[in-house]
Design an enzyme around this catalytic site. Structure first.
Site, PDB file in Angstrom:
ATOM      1  CE1 TYR A   1      -2.176   5.283  -5.858  1.00 21.65           C
ATOM      2  CE2 TYR A   1      -1.386   5.180  -3.573  1.00 21.65           C
ATOM      3  CZ  TYR A   1      -2.406   5.407  -4.490  1.00 21.65           C
ATOM      4  OH  TYR A   1      -3.632   5.805  -4.045  1.00 21.65           O
TER       5      TYR A   1
ATOM      6  CG  ASP B   1      -5.046   2.233  -6.361  1.00 23.04           C
ATOM      7  OD1 ASP B   1      -5.573   2.015  -7.482  1.00 23.04           O
ATOM      8  OD2 ASP B   1      -5.698   2.550  -5.358  1.00 23.04           O
TER       9      ASP B   1
ATOM     10  CD  GLU C   1      -3.450   8.292  -1.386  1.00 22.24           C
ATOM     11  OE1 GLU C   1      -3.137   7.092  -1.558  1.00 22.24           O
ATOM     12  OE2 GLU C   1      -4.534   8.760  -1.788  1.00 22.24           O
TER      13      GLU C   1
END
Ligand code: SF4
Length: 373
Positions: free
Chosen positions: A133, A151, A50
Site C-alpha cells: 500500500y 487502503d 503515509e
C-alpha cells in the site's frame, strides 16, 4: 418482511467514475499539510505522512507530522538523527516498529540512493516498513505513477461500488482488480487521494452519506437500501487479556527507576518501568515480587492500569517501593534513574505514561505530570 432490492451487477463505467471522483476531489478534497499541487510533491513528506497514517487517524497524525518536518525537514536530517530522538518524537503515536523502520529507511535512502527516494513502487518496497500500500501511495502521489492504491477506505468504497456480498477475503481479488482498472495515467496521485477522501468523509463505515456521493449513480450497493452492509465484514477476533505487575521503584533521592526494552519485539527500544512478564495467567503478589528489580517493602497501589494493544488487552497492577541508591539491581537490563520531572524527556510508550499517572496520582508527594501527559 420487506425484501431488499436485487443487487445490480452492471460493469462499472470506469471513465465516468474517474471523472466524477476527480471533480468531487477538486471541490471537496481535504486540505492536509502534506498535500501539495500536482508535480510539486516532496517524496520525503509523502512517505512520512503515509507511514504515520498506517494505523493512525489523520487528526492524530497531523501534529506529529508537523513536528517531524519542523525538526527533520529532509530525509538527510532524519537519517542523521539519533534513534532515541526519533522514538521520543514518536511517543504517543503507537506501533513503534514504524518509527524504527522510518529511521532505518531514511538511512538507506541516504546511503544507497544519494538521498533521493526510489521513484517507483517496486523499488520503494525494498525500504523497511514500506509494504504494497505505502509503495503504491508514494509512487502515485509523489511520482505520478499509475498505481492501484488500496487502503481500508478504498476497499470499502470499491466493495460498495461492486456490492461485494461475499466474505471480504474472497471479495478482495475483485476489489483489487477494480482498483487497478480505475487507476488512471492522468493525475494518479489525486485519484488515489480522492478515493481515500471519499471513503473517509462520505462513504463512512456505518453511515455512508450516499445523498452527496459523486458515485451514487455507479454504486451497486446504493439502490439496495443497505449500503453499509457492504463489503461483508469479517467477524471480530477475540483479543486475549494479559496481566502484569509493574514496579514503581523510587530511589532514596526521589528518582524513579526506568529500563530500556530490547531493540526487537513489542515497544522495541522504548523506556519502561520494570515489570514482570505480561501473560494470560494472573500474578500472585509473592510470585510477582520475585521479578522485582530489587528488594523493597513493595506496596500495592490501588486500582489497575488498562491498555489495549493490537493483539491483546493488558491489565497492570502497580507495586510501589523505595530502595537505596546503593541497592544492587537485577542484571541484564539497561537501568536508568530518572527525576520525576524529567520523565517527559524519555521515550515512554502510552502504557507506561498511564502507569506514571496512576502511581503519581496515588503519591501525595508527587510532582505534576505535565511532562508525561
Ligand atoms: Fe458509498 Fe453510498 Fe457512495 Fe455507494 S453511494 S460509494 S455506498 S457513499
Amino acid at each position: 418482511m420487506r425484501e431488499s432490492p436485487q443487487i445490480q451487477t452492471v460493469a462499472p463505467d470506469v471513465a465516468r467514475i474517474r471523472r466524477r471522483l476527480l471533480a468531487w476531489y477538486d471541490a471537496h478534497g481535504r486540505a492536509l499539510p502534506w498535500r501539495t499541487p500536482v508535480g510539486r510533491a516532496d517524496p520525503y513528506r509523502v512517505w512520512l505522512s503515509e507511514v504515520m497514517l498506517q494505523q493512525t487517524t489523520v487528526a492524530a497524525a497531523i501534529p506529529y507530522y508537523e513536528a517531524f518536518v519542523a525538526r527533520w525537514p529532509t530525509v538527510r536530517d532524519l537519517a542523521e538523527a539519533d534513534l532515541d530522538a526519533v522514538l521520543h518524537a514518536w511517543q504517543g503515536l503507537g506501533y513503534y516498529a514504524r518509527a524504527h523502520n522510518l529511521h532505518a529507511a531514511a538511512r538507506i535512502v541516504v546511503r544507497d540512493h544519494e538521498g533521493r527516494f526510489p521513484d517507483n513502487a517496486e523499488s520503494l518496497r525494498s525500504l523497511p516498513g514500506v509494504g504494497e500500500y505505502t509503495a503504491a501511495a508514494v509512487a502515485a502521489i509523489a511520482f505520478s505513477r499509475t498505481e492501484a492504491v488500496v487502503d481500508s477506505n478504498v476497499v470499502r468504497v470499491l466493495g460498495r461500488l461492486l456490492a461485494a456480498d461475499e466474505p471480504l477475503d474472497v471479495a478482495d481479488a475483485r476489489i483489487r482488480a477494480l482498483a487497478r482498472e480505475l487507476a488512471p495515467s492522468r493525475r494518479p496521485g489525486d485519484h488515489a487521494q480522492a478515493m481515500m477522501d471519499l471513503g473517509a468523509t462520505v462513504c463512512a463505515p456505518r453511515a455512508p452519506i450516499c445523498g452527496v456521493c459523486p458515485l451514487s449513480g455507479d454504486c451497486a450497493a446504493f439502490p439496495t437500501g443497505r449500503p453499509e452492509s457492504f463489503p461483508r465484514r469479517p467477524p471480530k477476533a477475540l483479543r486475549p487479556r494479559r496481566q502484569g505487575v509493574v514496579f514503581w521503584t523510587l530511589g532514596g533521592d526521589g528518582r524513579v527507576l526506568l529500563r530500556k526494552r530490547p531493540l526487537t519485539g513489542l515497544l522495541a527500544g522504548l523506556m519502561e518501568f520494570p515489570s514482570t512478564d505480561w501473560r494470560e495467567k494472573p500474578w500472585g503478589i509473592i510470585e510477582a515480587r520475585a521479578q522485582a528489580p530489587a528488594k523493597a517493602a513493595w506496596r500495592l497501589i490501588e486500582g489497575t492500569v488498562r491498555h489495549s494493544f493490537t493483539h491483546f488487552d493488558l491489565d497492570l497492577a502497580v507495586l510501589s517501593g523505595r530502595v537505596d541508591a546503593e541497592t544492587s539491581l537485577g542484571c541484564c537490563s539497561q537501568w536508568r534513574w530518572c527525576a520525576l520531572e524529567r520523565l517527559g524527556d524519555h521515550a515512554l510508550p502510552t502504557v507506561m505514561r498511564k502507569v506514571a499517572r496512576h502511581a503519581l496520582g496515588h503519591d501525595p508527594s508527587a510532582v505534576g505530570l505535565g511532562q508525561v501527559s
